[in-house]
Design a protein around this motif. Sequence first.
Motif, short mmCIF file in Angstrom:
data_model
loop_
_atom_site.label_atom_id
_atom_site.label_comp_id
_atom_site.label_asym_id
_atom_site.label_seq_id
_atom_site.Cartn_x
_atom_site.Cartn_y
_atom_site.Cartn_z
N MET A 1 0.85 -1.18 0.00
CA MET A 1 0.00 0.00 0.00
C MET A 1 0.89 1.23 0.00
SD MET A 1 -2.85 1.35 2.70
CE MET A 1 -4.09 0.14 2.39
N ASN A 2 0.42 2.26 -0.63
CA ASN A 2 1.13 3.53 -0.70
C ASN A 2 1.12 4.19 0.67
OD1 ASN A 2 2.18 6.01 -1.28
ND2 ASN A 2 0.56 6.60 -2.70
N PRO A 3 2.29 4.47 1.28
CA PRO A 3 2.30 5.06 2.62
C PRO A 3 1.64 6.44 2.67
CG PRO A 3 4.52 4.37 1.98
CD PRO A 3 3.62 4.16 0.80
N GLY A 4 1.64 7.19 1.59
CA GLY A 4 1.02 8.51 1.57
C GLY A 4 -0.49 8.44 1.63
N ALA A 5 -1.08 7.32 1.20
CA ALA A 5 -2.53 7.18 1.17
C ALA A 5 -3.09 6.69 2.50
CB ALA A 5 -2.94 6.22 0.07
N THR A 6 -2.24 6.18 3.38
CA THR A 6 -2.70 5.61 4.64
C THR A 6 -3.50 6.59 5.50
OG1 THR A 6 -0.81 4.12 4.60
CG2 THR A 6 -1.94 4.36 6.69
N PRO A 7 -3.08 7.84 5.68
CA PRO A 7 -3.86 8.75 6.52
C PRO A 7 -5.25 9.07 5.95
CG PRO A 7 -1.68 9.65 6.14
CD PRO A 7 -1.83 8.46 5.27
N LEU A 8 -5.44 8.85 4.66
CA LEU A 8 -6.72 9.18 4.05
C LEU A 8 -7.72 8.03 4.09
CD1 LEU A 8 -5.54 11.18 0.92
CD2 LEU A 8 -6.42 12.04 3.08
N MET A 9 -7.26 6.82 4.34
CA MET A 9 -8.15 5.67 4.31
C MET A 9 -9.29 5.77 5.32
SD MET A 9 -8.95 3.07 2.63
CE MET A 9 -7.53 2.82 1.62
N PRO A 10 -9.08 6.17 6.58
CA PRO A 10 -10.21 6.30 7.50
C PRO A 10 -11.23 7.34 7.04
CG PRO A 10 -8.16 6.28 8.71
CD PRO A 10 -7.80 6.36 7.27
N VAL A 11 -10.79 8.41 6.40
CA VAL A 11 -11.70 9.43 5.90
C VAL A 11 -12.56 8.84 4.79
CG1 VAL A 11 -11.88 11.67 4.78
CG2 VAL A 11 -10.15 11.30 6.52
N VAL A 12 -11.94 8.11 3.89
CA VAL A 12 -12.67 7.49 2.78
C VAL A 12 -13.70 6.50 3.32
CG1 VAL A 12 -12.42 5.97 0.79
CG2 VAL A 12 -10.80 7.83 1.14
N VAL A 13 -13.33 5.72 4.31
CA VAL A 13 -14.25 4.75 4.89
C VAL A 13 -15.42 5.47 5.58
CG1 VAL A 13 -14.48 2.98 6.70
CG2 VAL A 13 -12.52 2.95 5.14
N ALA A 14 -15.15 6.54 6.31
CA ALA A 14 -16.21 7.28 6.99
C ALA A 14 -17.18 7.91 5.99
CB ALA A 14 -15.61 8.35 7.89
N ILE A 15 -16.66 8.50 4.94
CA ILE A 15 -17.52 9.12 3.92
C ILE A 15 -18.34 8.05 3.20
CG2 ILE A 15 -17.51 10.38 1.73
CD1 ILE A 15 -15.17 12.01 2.90
N ALA A 16 -17.72 6.92 2.89
CA ALA A 16 -18.46 5.83 2.24
C ALA A 16 -19.57 5.32 3.15
CB ALA A 16 -17.51 4.69 1.89
N ALA A 17 -19.31 5.22 4.45
CA ALA A 17 -20.35 4.76 5.39
C ALA A 17 -21.52 5.75 5.43
CB ALA A 17 -19.75 4.59 6.78
N LEU A 18 -21.22 7.05 5.40
CA LEU A 18 -22.30 8.05 5.40
C LEU A 18 -23.12 7.99 4.12
CD1 LEU A 18 -20.38 11.08 6.93
CD2 LEU A 18 -22.17 9.70 8.02
N VAL A 19 -22.47 7.78 2.99
CA VAL A 19 -23.19 7.68 1.72
C VAL A 19 -24.06 6.43 1.69
CG1 VAL A 19 -22.88 7.34 -0.76
CG2 VAL A 19 -21.54 9.07 0.43
N ILE A 20 -23.53 5.31 2.17
CA ILE A 20 -24.30 4.07 2.20
C ILE A 20 -25.49 4.21 3.15
CG2 ILE A 20 -24.22 1.65 2.95
CD1 ILE A 20 -21.30 1.64 1.86
N ARG A 21 -25.28 4.84 4.30
CA ARG A 21 -26.36 5.06 5.25
C ARG A 21 -27.47 5.91 4.61
NH1 ARG A 21 -27.05 9.28 9.30
NH2 ARG A 21 -28.45 8.52 10.89
N THR A 22 -27.08 6.94 3.90
CA THR A 22 -28.07 7.79 3.22
C THR A 22 -28.82 7.00 2.16
OG1 THR A 22 -26.72 9.76 3.60
CG2 THR A 22 -28.35 9.89 1.85
N ALA A 23 -28.11 6.19 1.39
CA ALA A 23 -28.76 5.41 0.33
C ALA A 23 -29.75 4.40 0.90
CB ALA A 23 -27.70 4.71 -0.51
N ILE A 24 -29.37 3.72 1.96
CA ILE A 24 -30.27 2.74 2.56
C ILE A 24 -31.49 3.44 3.15
CG2 ILE A 24 -30.50 1.10 4.48
CD1 ILE A 24 -27.60 0.26 3.89
#
Length: 88
Positions: A1-24
Amino acid sequence: MNPGATPLMPVVVAIAALVIRTAIGEIRRPGSARRQWAFLGSGRAMTAGLATALVVAVTGWQQAGAAVLAWALLAGGLVAFLMDPPRE
């Protein structure tokens, strides 16, 4: 995995969870997404969210660099949502 992308992964997961919650929620109760995201039209909520995003970005810039912008956006969005919660 790209070390520069690691700090962004939790943000991506949180945003994806909010979008999925809205869609459901929209599938279960049509029109609920519009009510849930209505805070985007509130000046008070957007001002609080912008102020929060600015504070997070300024205070975290030295530690995280450009990655802090994603965290600032997430924090600002969550604060804006809390300032103007959806009404049933």
